[in-house]
Scaffold this motif. Sequence first.
Motif, PDB file in Angstrom:
ATOM      1  N   TYR A 656       0.849  -1.192   0.000  1.00 59.25           N
ATOM      2  CA  TYR A 656       0.000   0.000   0.000  1.00 59.25           C
ATOM      3  C   TYR A 656       0.881   1.237   0.000  1.00 59.25           C
ATOM      4  O   TYR A 656       1.875   1.293   0.711  1.00 59.25           O
ATOM      5  N   ASP A 657       0.466   2.201  -0.805  1.00 56.22           N
ATOM      6  CA  ASP A 657       1.207   3.461  -0.825  1.00 56.22           C
ATOM      7  C   ASP A 657       0.875   4.276   0.412  1.00 56.22           C
ATOM      8  O   ASP A 657      -0.283   4.426   0.771  1.00 56.22           O
ATOM      9  N   THR A 658       1.899   4.798   1.033  1.00 57.12           N
ATOM     10  CA  THR A 658       1.623   5.732   2.115  1.00 57.12           C
ATOM     11  C   THR A 658       2.748   6.749   2.181  1.00 57.12           C
ATOM     12  O   THR A 658       3.830   6.509   1.651  1.00 57.12           O
ATOM     13  N   ALA A 659       2.471   7.878   2.801  1.00 49.65           N
ATOM     14  CA  ALA A 659       3.439   8.966   2.733  1.00 49.65           C
ATOM     15  C   ALA A 659       4.003   9.308   4.105  1.00 49.65           C
ATOM     16  O   ALA A 659       3.328   9.166   5.119  1.00 49.65           O
ATOM     17  N   LEU A 660       5.248   9.750   4.098  1.00 45.40           N
ATOM     18  CA  LEU A 660       5.892  10.174   5.340  1.00 45.40           C
ATOM     19  C   LEU A 660       6.497  11.556   5.144  1.00 45.40           C
ATOM     20  O   LEU A 660       6.889  11.928   4.034  1.00 45.40           O
ATOM     21  N   ARG A 661       6.571  12.291   6.224  1.00 45.83           N
ATOM     22  CA  ARG A 661       7.201  13.603   6.194  1.00 45.83           C
ATOM     23  C   ARG A 661       8.318  13.561   7.240  1.00 45.83           C
ATOM     24  O   ARG A 661       8.082  13.214   8.395  1.00 45.83           O
ATOM     25  N   ILE A 662       9.531  13.865   6.789  1.00 49.04           N
ATOM     26  CA  ILE A 662      10.682  13.787   7.679  1.00 49.04           C
ATOM     27  C   ILE A 662      11.284  15.177   7.806  1.00 49.04           C
ATOM     28  O   ILE A 662      11.486  15.862   6.803  1.00 49.04           O
ATOM     29  N   VAL A 663      11.542  15.600   9.025  1.00 52.82           N
ATOM     30  CA  VAL A 663      12.243  16.870   9.211  1.00 52.82           C
ATOM     31  C   VAL A 663      13.618  16.550   9.766  1.00 52.82           C
ATOM     32  O   VAL A 663      13.746  15.775  10.712  1.00 52.82           O
ATOM     33  N   MET A 664      14.652  17.092   9.133  1.00 54.44           N
ATOM     34  CA  MET A 664      15.992  16.818   9.642  1.00 54.44           C
ATOM     35  C   MET A 664      16.945  17.957   9.344  1.00 54.44           C
ATOM     36  O   MET A 664      16.652  18.836   8.543  1.00 54.44           O
ATOM     37  N   ARG A 665      18.064  17.937  10.047  1.00 53.33           N
ATOM     38  CA  ARG A 665      19.076  18.926   9.764  1.00 53.33           C
ATOM     39  C   ARG A 665      19.654  18.622   8.401  1.00 53.33           C
ATOM     40  O   ARG A 665      20.023  17.493   8.109  1.00 53.33           O
ATOM     41  N   SER A 666      19.714  19.631   7.574  1.00 49.63           N
ATOM     42  CA  SER A 666      20.156  19.424   6.215  1.00 49.63           C
ATOM     43  C   SER A 666      21.650  19.152   6.192  1.00 49.63           C
ATOM     44  O   SER A 666      22.429  19.868   6.815  1.00 49.63           O
ATOM     45  N   ARG A 667      22.036  18.088   5.520  1.00 53.14           N
ATOM     46  CA  ARG A 667      23.461  17.818   5.389  1.00 53.14           C
ATOM     47  C   ARG A 667      23.684  16.788   4.286  1.00 53.14           C
ATOM     48  O   ARG A 667      22.734  16.179   3.793  1.00 53.14           O
ATOM     49  N   LYS A 668      24.968  16.615   3.960  1.00 51.08           N
ATOM     50  CA  LYS A 668      25.299  15.667   2.906  1.00 51.08           C
ATOM     51  C   LYS A 668      24.983  14.242   3.325  1.00 51.08           C
ATOM     52  O   LYS A 668      25.116  13.895   4.497  1.00 51.08           O
ATOM     53  N   GLY A 669      24.591  13.426   2.371  1.00 56.61           N
ATOM     54  CA  GLY A 669      24.480  11.999   2.657  1.00 56.61           C
ATOM     55  C   GLY A 669      23.151  11.576   3.253  1.00 56.61           C
ATOM     56  O   GLY A 669      22.931  10.410   3.503  1.00 56.61           O
ATOM     57  N   LEU A 670      22.263  12.555   3.492  1.00 57.33           N
ATOM     58  CA  LEU A 670      21.046  12.146   4.178  1.00 57.33           C
ATOM     59  C   LEU A 670      20.133  11.318   3.296  1.00 57.33           C
ATOM     60  O   LEU A 670      19.465  10.398   3.762  1.00 57.33           O
ATOM     61  N   VAL A 671      20.141  11.604   2.001  1.00 56.23           N
ATOM     62  CA  VAL A 671      19.303  10.829   1.086  1.00 56.23           C
ATOM     63  C   VAL A 671      19.709   9.364   1.131  1.00 56.23           C
ATOM     64  O   VAL A 671      18.880   8.465   1.203  1.00 56.23           O
ATOM     65  N   ILE A 672      21.020   9.160   1.123  1.00 55.62           N
ATOM     66  CA  ILE A 672      21.520   7.791   1.127  1.00 55.62           C
ATOM     67  C   ILE A 672      21.127   7.084   2.417  1.00 55.62           C
ATOM     68  O   ILE A 672      20.680   5.939   2.411  1.00 55.62           O
ATOM     69  N   GLU A 673      21.226   7.798   3.518  1.00 54.78           N
ATOM     70  CA  GLU A 673      20.881   7.158   4.793  1.00 54.78           C
ATOM     71  C   GLU A 673      19.409   6.763   4.844  1.00 54.78           C
ATOM     72  O   GLU A 673      19.053   5.708   5.341  1.00 54.78           O
ATOM     73  N   ILE A 674      18.564   7.646   4.314  1.00 53.53           N
ATOM     74  CA  ILE A 674      17.136   7.322   4.303  1.00 53.53           C
ATOM     75  C   ILE A 674      16.881   6.137   3.379  1.00 53.53           C
ATOM     76  O   ILE A 674      16.188   5.184   3.734  1.00 53.53           O
ATOM     77  N   ALA A 675      17.502   6.191   2.196  1.00 50.34           N
ATOM     78  CA  ALA A 675      17.318   5.103   1.241  1.00 50.34           C
ATOM     79  C   ALA A 675      17.799   3.779   1.834  1.00 50.34           C
ATOM     80  O   ALA A 675      17.186   2.735   1.618  1.00 50.34           O
ATOM     81  N   THR A 676      18.882   3.837   2.611  1.00 51.00           N
ATOM     82  CA  THR A 676      19.422   2.612   3.194  1.00 51.00           C
ATOM     83  C   THR A 676      18.420   1.954   4.140  1.00 51.00           C
ATOM     84  O   THR A 676      18.274   0.738   4.172  1.00 51.00           O
ATOM     85  N   VAL A 677      17.722   2.791   4.915  1.00 47.41           N
ATOM     86  CA  VAL A 677      16.721   2.243   5.834  1.00 47.41           C
ATOM     87  C   VAL A 677      15.703   1.419   5.060  1.00 47.41           C
ATOM     88  O   VAL A 677      15.420   0.269   5.390  1.00 47.41           O
ATOM     89  N   PHE A 678      15.177   2.006   3.966  1.00 46.42           N
ATOM     90  CA  PHE A 678      14.126   1.296   3.239  1.00 46.42           C
ATOM     91  C   PHE A 678      14.680   0.092   2.491  1.00 46.42           C
ATOM     92  O   PHE A 678      14.047  -0.954   2.434  1.00 46.42           O
ATOM     93  N   ASN A 679      15.894   0.261   1.949  1.00 43.93           N
ATOM     94  CA  ASN A 679      16.532  -0.850   1.271  1.00 43.93           C
ATOM     95  C   ASN A 679      16.678  -2.050   2.170  1.00 43.93           C
ATOM     96  O   ASN A 679      16.349  -3.173   1.816  1.00 43.93           O
ATOM     97  N   SER A 680      17.172  -1.777   3.385  1.00 45.83           N
ATOM     98  CA  SER A 680      17.454  -2.879   4.295  1.00 45.83           C
ATOM     99  C   SER A 680      16.166  -3.570   4.710  1.00 45.83           C
ATOM    100  O   SER A 680      16.174  -4.706   5.128  1.00 45.83           O
ATOM    101  N   MET A 681      15.039  -2.873   4.584  1.00 48.16           N
ATOM    102  CA  MET A 681      13.781  -3.500   4.958  1.00 48.16           C
ATOM    103  C   MET A 681      13.002  -3.978   3.729  1.00 48.16           C
ATOM    104  O   MET A 681      11.858  -4.405   3.847  1.00 48.16           O
ATOM    105  N   SER A 682      13.644  -3.893   2.548  1.00 46.04           N
ATOM    106  CA  SER A 682      12.990  -4.242   1.284  1.00 46.04           C
ATOM    107  C   SER A 682      11.674  -3.492   1.089  1.00 46.04           C
ATOM    108  O   SER A 682      10.662  -4.080   0.719  1.00 46.04           O
ATOM    109  N   ILE A 683      11.689  -2.221   1.391  1.00 45.92           N
ATOM    110  CA  ILE A 683      10.506  -1.400   1.144  1.00 45.92           C
ATOM    111  C   ILE A 683      10.803  -0.503  -0.054  1.00 45.92           C
ATOM    112  O   ILE A 683      11.861   0.113  -0.107  1.00 45.92           O
TER     113      ILE A 683
END
Length: 733
Positions: A656-683
């Motif tokens: 099911y499609d669902t949406a999330l809103r994340i607030v974080m301190r802007s910095r390098k590498g954050l996209v990768i870290e977020i992607a890694t979370v979902f990757n590791s969970m096969s989402i």
Amino acid sequence: MTNDVDKRFRLFETLISEKLPEADVERIRAAFEFAKAAHGEQKRKDGTDFISHPLAAAELVFEFGLDEDSICAALLHDCIEDTGVTHGEIKKLFGKDVADIVDGVTKLTRAKTASKEDEQMENLQKMLTAMQRDMRVILIKIADRLHNMRTMEYVSDDKQRQKAFETMEIYTPIVHRLGMQKIKWELEDLSIRCLDPAGCREIEEGLEERRTADESFLERARIRIAEGLNQRGLECTVSGRVKNLYSIYRKKFNQNIPVAKIYDLYAIRVIVDTKHDCYSAMGFIHELFTPIPGTLKDYINSPKANKYRSIHTVVIGNEGIQFEVQIRTWSMHQTAEYGIAAHWKYKKDQEGKFSDSKNYPWVKRLLESQQDSDPQDFLRDLKVDMLLPDEIFVFTPNGDVINLPSGSTPIDFAYHIHSEIGNKMTGALVNGRMVSYSHLLQGGDIVRILTSNSAKGPSRDWLYIIRSPEARNKIRQWFKKEKRDENIVHGRQALETELRHANITMSEAMQEAVLQKLLSPTGFQNIEDLYAAIGYGGVSSQKIVNRIRDILRMLAKEHAKEQALVQDALLPAQRIQTGIKSVKGVIIEGLDNCLIKFARCCSPVPGDAVVGFITRGHGVSVHRQDCINYIEQEKQPESKGRWVNATWGETDNRTYDTALRIVMRSRKGLVIEIATVFNSMSINMTSFNAKETGDGLAVIGIVVEVKSRDELISAMARLMSIRGVTEVKRAEV
Ligand code: MN
């Protein structure tokens, strides 16, 4: 930045070589350098290099008086959790003990945050189990928590409150029990400031108003005592203080006393060289000031369960203001401030554990008692046992000191000595006089238990008289073992009474369909087992009745559904063929095979409580029950009758499609870290967009495909643990 941390570490090194000459400073430096490299560019929420945190924890651990291994482990404590380092690597470089400690701390860090009672208990159990294995794990975890609490201001308010709550519920009882008074006060004060900032400000303003008066009063009392004792030839160090914020907070808000009217606000501490000097000092102080009768407490002769030793006495000063004087030696002082750590011997016991079951038998006792009671009971016992504000000391006829919770009876005393003494008890003498079983023991009583081999064993009434979890547990054990038949009778009676209160008949409750759902899920083979458990108190009849009520409700609902199906069968053909069928995993009550879409405003996933809305011409749109649109529109008259019950059915592994809103301190590498979370969970992530908000923050909107709410929640938790993330919320698609 790095320079500052390095400088701080050099200072730390010097301090270690001064105060802990046996420590291998090279090895500690290696641990520091290793952790620093492992954490690399990671930052704390306040923007400092991450390594500053483990260093602070190590400094605290050193301050507690712990050993070299503990200091190394404190430096490495976040390596496994936050960097790619493994147990094996640490073991190779720093040995098995250090690696095991770091591993233990990591497991505690991963424990879920305590919001519900069950989770709290799980965390507590983890703590206790860790303590049994190696006390140093807990002490490092305490240092970790203390530093995090000290540096809380950069964390979101919600998280502050959650951490503060957890600290109050789990850490302070343990810290108290370990006798680390200084740490306990600081943790309490830091927590209460997060939990009730307004209340604390009120107190601080109240204190500020009387500060000048307080300080001069304390100073005069301090000088009078110091000079008085010196004149009498006693070397001493005297200091005065206002009690900690949280203890004032409790007085003000629990007992409703305005700050201006709190009199027992001061404590003067007198530290002398020998135990003998303590008693001399007490005598001299009673010459200088008028003691208040009944306030003298000799915790030197009868130490508290957490090893605290001091003489306390409350006296009246010249201005008619009363204050407490605490008298102790330097070594008692060390114990009072740092508790367990002050006496910690770094030797393995016979079982090869770095635990301290001799000095802290309650850890073992609590773990044992937990095996046999239900979770709520355990949690309550734990709190009773840990938070007991007062303990009394009574004596055996041989003069041995026995520590009991205040409010204890001779029965508690008997069971504390030994189960068999309790089970064979026939009477009790207190100070030579025969007393009833329910007699309340007072500190200093000499208690003698009369026993007989022909005693009938404990009575169930005792369970209502006793105070200590220990006695309750032992009495239950006895009933469980000795009295199965009787337990069955008692259990059945108790259940019948409780059912009557709930207006449920025995025959309703004992239907085959109910028993099926009641027994095996709760671990009982048959109804007699259940009665027996109620009989000895292993499970409460009230709880069972609640369960039966739920089951009956559920059965009634199922029955109604079946009826509806029969009704449906009589209706037009298109309805007949369908049982209750889910469409896209959703079952809409009364509407089979309808068109379903998921509302974009709240994008529900299986596991969310949902509700359907019959739209004009577009089928049913499914919302979450906590969706703001549902909550708002449900009240509108025009939508009356269009909201229908909806539940989740077979979802066939659909996502099911669902949406999330994340607030974080802007910095390098954050996209990768977020992607890694979902990757590791096969989402799968199907959409990603990030916006800088200009104040150094980034707001990220993502759409993911998940199978269930559980999956989503655990992804959200992992996102929260990414450094710099301050908020993760569900959002509009
Ligand atoms: Mn940490």
